[in-house]
Every structure is written in C-alpha cells, then in structure tokens.
Scaffold this active site. Structure first.
Site, PDB file in Angstrom:
ATOM      1  N   LYS A 172       1.110  -0.957   0.179  1.00 39.03           N
ATOM      2  CA  LYS A 172       0.068  -0.012   0.308  1.00 39.03           C
ATOM      3  C   LYS A 172       0.901   1.592  -0.072  1.00 39.03           C
ATOM      4  O   LYS A 172       1.976   1.107   0.956  1.00 39.03           O
ATOM      5  CB  LYS A 172      -1.072   0.401   1.082  1.00 39.03           C
ATOM      6  CG  LYS A 172      -1.878   0.697   1.374  1.00 39.03           C
ATOM      7  CD  LYS A 172      -2.484   1.392   2.532  1.00 39.03           C
ATOM      8  CE  LYS A 172      -3.431   2.312   2.666  1.00 39.03           C
ATOM      9  NZ  LYS A 172      -4.593   1.990   3.350  1.00 39.03           N
ATOM     10  N   SER A 184      -9.144   3.285   1.637  1.00 39.86           N
ATOM     11  CA  SER A 184      -8.200   3.042   1.004  1.00 39.86           C
ATOM     12  C   SER A 184      -7.994   2.774   0.241  1.00 39.86           C
ATOM     13  O   SER A 184      -6.592   2.987  -0.472  1.00 39.86           O
ATOM     14  CB  SER A 184      -7.265   4.470   1.879  1.00 39.86           C
ATOM     15  OG  SER A 184      -6.407   4.039   3.516  1.00 39.86           O
ATOM     16  N   SER A 218     -10.708   1.713   6.428  1.00 39.04           N
ATOM     17  CA  SER A 218     -10.088   1.352   4.638  1.00 39.04           C
ATOM     18  C   SER A 218      -9.539  -0.413   4.530  1.00 39.04           C
ATOM     19  O   SER A 218      -8.878  -0.646   3.347  1.00 39.04           O
ATOM     20  CB  SER A 218      -8.760   2.555   5.089  1.00 39.04           C
ATOM     21  OG  SER A 218      -9.196   3.850   5.091  1.00 39.04           O
TER      22      SER A 218
END
Length: 493
Positions: free
Chosen positions: A81, A156, A180
C-alpha cells in the site's frame, strides 16, 4: 502454470516454494504477468520494480537450494500500500506533494514482511493521504473494481483490495482508520482485518499514544490473514502499550465450535444508519449460516450514540497532527476533503477534547456491557454497493444525503470508534453480481478467536473463491490513470 499459481493462497504458495515445487522466480513471473494483464483495467499498481524484485526472487531461490531454514513468507511476491513507507521505493501517499518522495526506512509492517521473506515488487494506489474509502488521486487516477471495472474498489486500501481480488497476489498490507481495510474488502470480495490496538504496532513521531488508525492484512482466506498476523504482530518498544497478542497465537490453528456462540446483529447500528436495503436484507439471510453451525443470533448492538463524536473528533485531531504542516505549506495542492479534516482538527477546543474523552468512556462502557451478553457483533460492512468510480463519494445512501465525505462510511467508522478488532468477510453477491461484506467485531484482544469464528462462516460459504471475470465497465469509465504505472527507477518522471 501462471494461472494456477495466481489462484493459490499465501499458505499454499509459500509451501510450494519451500518444497521446491515452484521457484520464487516462477511465482514472481506469474505475479508480474497478472499485473500486466489486469492493471490496464484496474489501475491498482502505481509503482513497479521488476528488476529489484527479480534480484530478490533469485536470492530466495538460492536460499531454498542452500538447505537453510526458510522464513514464513519465503519468496512470496507482494506489492505494498502506497501509504506504507518502503525503503528505496517511491511512497507518494497518493499526493502530488510527495510524488518524488523515496523513504530511507521501511514502516514497521513492511520491515516485518520483508524479514518474513516477501519479494517486494511495487506499490498500490490509495486516495490522497488515505482520506476516504474510494481510491482516486490527482497523481495516478482512479482504481476500479475487479468485479466491475467501472465501479469503485473502495479505499483507502483500494489498490491492495483490487490486486488481491484480481489474483495478482494472495494477500497484502493495508491500513484502516475509518474502514480502509474493511470497505475495499467488502467491495472486492476479500477479507480485510483491523486488529486490536498495537497488535501490529504503529510507531509515530507525532503521537505514540494514537489509537484510531491501525495497519493490517487483506487476503482471500482467513487462514492467510492469520499467516500475515503471525509475522507482523508483536511488541515494539516505540509503542507504549501494555497489552498485545502473541504472534504465536495466530499459528495455533483456526478450528472452532460455534455451538452456543452468541451473536448480536443490527442492520442500522441501532441509530438509524442508512444502509441500502439489498445489502441489509442479503446479510440477514446469511446469518442463517451461523445458526446452522449452532450459534444463537439475535437483534442487538451496543449503544453507538457517542461513536460519531468519538470518531469524528479523534480523526480530525489525528489529521491535524499528522498533516497540518503539509496543508499549511502546500494546501493548494491537497484535496479539499483533507484540508477540511485538518481544519476541523485545528479548530477543536479543550472543551471539545474533554467531551470526546467522556464520550469514548461511555462508548467503552456500553461495548463492555454488550459483551457480557454476546460474543460477536455482526453488521453490514458497507452501506452501499460498489458505486460509479467517477464519483468522489456517494452523494446519498438509501435516500439520505451525505453531508461530508465520511457519511457513507459510518458503518465502518462507528466500529473504529470502539477500538475493537473487526473484519469484513465475503458474504455473497447482489442481484447484479457485486460483492457484499459482512462486518464482524469481537471484544478487545480476542483477535484470534474472531478469526476462528470468521473462518467457520468462510468454510461453509466459500464466497471468496468466486473469482472476478473482469467484465466490461457498467458505469463511468474504467481505470483512469493520470500518471499510470510508472517504473520505480524513474520517480516523478
């Protein structure tokens, strides 16, 4: 061979590499081929370092041949990520302000994954500074859903969810403040796990006592979630928290008996949270799986009336502490949602903070009262189905207008406010074939037991085994990359 490798779980793939049935280089080749196949549709991988990854895979094969003891994730290729710092690899947090930033040190979760043997290959897309549960930014564009490439992958950790759901890799590292890990897991038919506080420590130079944000795993199986936790959990002296879960506990097995387990369920969290009726109706039917396993399911939930205040003010304070300086220096380059959240944090008064602490205390009391009567809390993970990826966020949910970019995420934010371990679990599909996630939460530091209960549902349903066909977009446009996939050797190019 490549298709067969891409369907393997992390447990299966690492076992095959350790047993020399598949080489680390073959695993990497499959991984890169799959990125080349799906990334033009999804725009999930935004930085790629095939040359560096090839060197790591070659070293992994040499280690296999040497007969040495092999680490748990030996040879496993992973993208990371883009909010998690990776030493020597561009980490932008989805912002043009950081488009050329290359950190010198790994974040703790990345360092532990590397120590466990992963082959780091690149970075996955995020909303700017991880703000919001839809993955788009001015630097790389929008990441879309492997089950419907015109729709949102969530956020996210949307890039991670897309690569795991589309079989690029079996699992990945994410993070979660307001959903997220969970909302993109729900949107992409995978598991997203938000652990208890400091189970995976998050060292911070700004606030070592911060509690709302967490890092954690995403995977297609609960077994892979446990494997990830076994190598990333554990104390760190920079995080002053007295209670954690022993990493060895995640290796203790996931078998469990659900007879007599008490589950409280709510479709609206007891405070009228709007949820699309198709989602709530579908999940209510899925609860029968737990009943067939011997659990008792009743309509019940903690009193969440204080949770919005706790989440909203704590998040705002964290945004102000972490991003206030950048907004002050480069606010014109940062999206308005981030500026709004920072501004809210900077405007908080001492009275606001006192009231927030009191509300959090009341919330904890009602949570603990709930767990005197129930073992699990079940709820919808996302309030909406995956939506048109061209939108910034859903403007309404079940006919109720969204006043801020956080309103459509309340189903996840409310659980964040409790601090509990919580996950999203694949629970089937809508009439249009879009994934739906079931959110499960248990008491503090019962992380392993939560995974066991989740796996019991997973074993009965196997929804995550339904792979996406990557069919043509239904709405909006497909992946729209402004920067697109850019090689790590040319940051900012």
């Amino acid at each position: 061979m490549s298709d067969a490798i891409s369907e393997l779980s992390a447990v299966e793939l690492t076992a095959a590499i350790r047993n020399s049935e598949i080489s680390a280089r073959e695993a990497l080749d499959s991984h890169l081929e799959r990125i080349a196949e799906v990334n033009p549709k999804l725009n999930a991988v935004v930085t790629l370092d095939p040359e560096g990854a090839a060197k790591l895979a070659a070293r992994a094969d040499e280690l296999t041949a040497s007969g040495a003891e092999l680490p748990p994730l030996h040879g496993l290729p992973l993208t990371h990520k883009d909010t998690n710092n990776t030493a020597g690899m561009r980490t932008t947090q989805g912002s043009v302000v950081l488009k050329d930033f290359v950190p010198e040190k790994d974040d703790l979760i990345i360092a532990r994954l590397k120590a466990a043997g992963v082959v780091s290959t690149g970075k996955t897309n995020v909303p700017e500074f991880g703000a919001g549960s839809h993955t788009f930014n001015e630097l790389f564009g929008t990441t879309t859903n492997p089950y419907a490439p015109g729709l949102s992958a969530g956020g996210s950790s949307g890039g991670v969810a897309a690569v795991v759901g589309s079989r690029v890799q079996p699992m990945g590292d994410g993070s979660d403040m307001g959903g997220s890990l969970r909302i993109p897991a729900s949107f992409c038919n995978i598991v997203g796990f938000r652990p208890s506080l400091a189970v995976i420590p998050m060292p911070s130079d700004v606030n070592a006592w911060s509690w709302l944000g967490r890092t954690g795993p995403m995977a297609r199986t609960v077994e892979d979630i446990a494997l990830f936790m076994s190598v990333t959990a554990g104390r760190d002296p920079r995080v002053p928290h007295p209670q954690v879960v022993d990493p060895a506990d995640f290796r203790a097995g996931l078998e469990t008996d659900m007879r007599g387990v008490r589950i409280g369920w709510s479709r609206d969290f007891g405070i009228g949270v709007p949820v699309e009726p198709e989602i709530a109706d579908h999940l209510e039917r899925q609860l029968a799986v737990f009943e067939e396993l011997g659990a008792v399911v009743e309509e019940a939930c903690p009193d969440f009336r204080d949770a919005d205040l706790v989440f909203g003010n704590t998040r705002a304070l964290d945004f102000a502490a972490g991003l206030g300086g950048l907004v002050a220096e480069s606010g014109d380059l940062i999206k308005p949602e981030v500026r709004w959240n920072v501004g809210k944090g900077l405007a908080l008064t001492a009275e606001d903070i006192i009231a927030t602490n009191a509300a959090r205390t009341r919330l904890e009391y009602t949570v603990q009262d709930f767990f005197t009567r129930y073992d699990l809390f079940a709820s919808p993970c996302a309030q909406v189905l995956p939506f048109d990826a061209s939108l910034r966020y859903p403007r309404e949910v079940a006919g109720v207008p969204s006043e801020t970019y956080l309103d459509w995420m309340r189903s996840a934010c409310l659980l964040s406010a409790t601090g509990l371990p919580v996950l999203s679990l694949p629970a089937g599909f809508s009439g249009a074939g879009l994934p739906i996630g079931l959110q499960l939460a248990s008491n503090h530091y019962t992380d392993v037991q939560l995974l066991r209960w989740a796996r019991a549902f997973e074993q009965q349903t196997r929804y995550a085994a339904v792979a996406p066909e990557l069919r043509a977009p239904e709405l909006g446009t497909s992946a729209s990359g402004r920067g697109g996939l850019r090689p790590v050797s040319a940051p900012g190019a």
